[in-house]
Motif scaffolding. Structure first.
Motif, mmCIF file in Angstrom:
data_model
loop_
_atom_site.group_PDB
_atom_site.id
_atom_site.type_symbol
_atom_site.label_atom_id
_atom_site.label_comp_id
_atom_site.label_asym_id
_atom_site.label_seq_id
_atom_site.Cartn_x
_atom_site.Cartn_y
_atom_site.Cartn_z
ATOM 1 N N ASP A 90 0.833 -1.204 0.000
ATOM 2 C CA ASP A 90 0.000 0.000 0.000
ATOM 3 C C ASP A 90 0.866 1.252 0.000
ATOM 4 N N GLN A 91 1.959 1.210 0.753
ATOM 5 C CA GLN A 91 2.863 2.347 0.818
ATOM 6 C C GLN A 91 3.555 2.590 -0.523
ATOM 7 N N VAL A 92 3.884 1.500 -1.226
ATOM 8 C CA VAL A 92 4.503 1.638 -2.547
ATOM 9 C C VAL A 92 3.592 2.419 -3.482
ATOM 10 N N HIS A 93 2.300 2.073 -3.513
ATOM 11 C CA HIS A 93 1.350 2.752 -4.398
ATOM 12 C C HIS A 93 1.176 4.224 -3.990
ATOM 13 N N ARG A 94 1.074 4.468 -2.690
ATOM 14 C CA ARG A 94 0.890 5.844 -2.211
ATOM 15 C C ARG A 94 2.107 6.707 -2.543
ATOM 16 N N LEU A 95 3.287 6.190 -2.276
ATOM 17 C CA LEU A 95 4.504 6.963 -2.482
ATOM 18 C C LEU A 95 4.835 7.116 -3.959
ATOM 19 N N ASP A 96 4.417 6.146 -4.776
ATOM 20 C CA ASP A 96 4.627 6.253 -6.218
ATOM 21 C C ASP A 96 3.865 7.456 -6.762
ATOM 22 N N ARG A 97 2.641 7.653 -6.274
ATOM 23 C CA ARG A 97 1.862 8.831 -6.685
ATOM 24 C C ARG A 97 2.517 10.114 -6.182
ATOM 25 N N GLN A 98 2.975 10.101 -4.948
ATOM 26 C CA GLN A 98 3.607 11.277 -4.373
ATOM 27 C C GLN A 98 4.888 11.636 -5.114
ATOM 28 N N CYS A 99 5.641 10.625 -5.490
ATOM 29 C CA CYS A 99 6.883 10.852 -6.232
ATOM 30 C C CYS A 99 6.602 11.476 -7.594
ATOM 31 N N GLY A 100 5.497 11.062 -8.212
ATOM 32 C CA GLY A 100 5.149 11.549 -9.543
ATOM 33 C C GLY A 100 4.774 13.007 -9.604
ATOM 34 N N GLU A 101 4.568 13.652 -8.434
ATOM 35 C CA GLU A 101 4.211 15.065 -8.432
ATOM 36 C C GLU A 101 5.338 15.933 -8.974
ATOM 37 N N GLY A 102 6.564 15.426 -8.972
ATOM 38 C CA GLY A 102 7.678 16.196 -9.515
ATOM 39 C C GLY A 102 7.992 15.871 -10.958
ATOM 40 N N LEU A 103 7.158 15.033 -11.599
ATOM 41 C CA LEU A 103 7.459 14.540 -12.940
ATOM 42 C C LEU A 103 7.537 15.624 -14.009
#
Length: 207
Positions: free
Chosen positions: A121-134
């Motif tokens: 669950d944390q992987v999915h949440r943090l993947d979205r958060q990381c993508g904010e800088g894309l």
């Protein structure tokens, strides 16, 4: 090899001591700061130490000494209205905040105790958060050498963040993503290597 170990060990101790001292002095607080220039200098120093602390965690695997959940300073998401240097500084702070969340959610003792499903669950949440800088990561590199180096370093941090995330996933396709981001991270190192040799490029390449 001895030299590299010595430098890493010294960095680990000095950085940790500096962050502990900063916390004890309340650097992460801004209550009572009425002078804008003093507040700006305090905030700049905090983000420098915060970035160094997250770099130390990445290199050593040890726990951080500075946490955003206990800080009155929070990173701002970069916007097109900001000057480019401000966008890059905001993006860099955002990536370091993601590294903190990655450590807490995936690599800390608590995350391991909570089990594989929680970590997924944390992987999915943090993947979205990381993508904010894309958008900034994928944008064209600046012609200014200093800004270009900053962009490349943030791009490298982005790919490292993706590696730290996807390697915790059990699906084969996620391991393929890990490999893709590893290749992209290596390409970014090559891009820095191909920049004109300056003190700034050597520092970025060393990091």
């Amino acid at each position: 090899m001895t030299r590299e170990f010595f430098i890493t060990a010294v960095f680990e101790k000095v950085c940790s001591a500096a962050c502990i001292l900063a916390r004890s002095m309340g650097l992460h607080r801004c209550v009572g700061m009425v002078n804008d220039s003093a507040l700006e200098a305090r905030q700049r120093l905090f983000w420098i130490l915060y970035t160094m602390d997250k770099t130390r965690v990445f290199l050593s695997g040890h726990s951080p000494d500075l946490y955003l959940f206990d800080s009155e300073f929070q990173p701002r998401l970069s916007t097109a209205q900001m000057p480019v240097p401000s966008q890059l500084h905001s993006a860099a702070a955002h990536m370091m905040a993601v590294w903190e969340e990655i450590y807490i959610g995936l690599y800390s003792a608590r995350a391991v105790r909570l089990g594989a499903e929680h970590r997924l669950d944390q992987v999915h949440r943090l993947d979205r958060q990381c993508g904010e800088g894309l958008p900034l990561i994928s944008s064209q590199l600046s012609r200014d050498p200093g800004l270009r180096l900053m962009q490349l370093e943030i791009r490298y941090c982005y790919h490292v963040s993706k590696i730290l995330l996807h390697r915790c996933h059990r699906m084969a396709e996620e391991w393929e993503k890990t490999h893709e981001h590893a290749v992209s991270a290596l390409q970014t190192i090559t891009d820095v290597f191909e920049e004109p040799v300056t003190p700034g490029s050597c520092v970025v390449l060393g990091r």
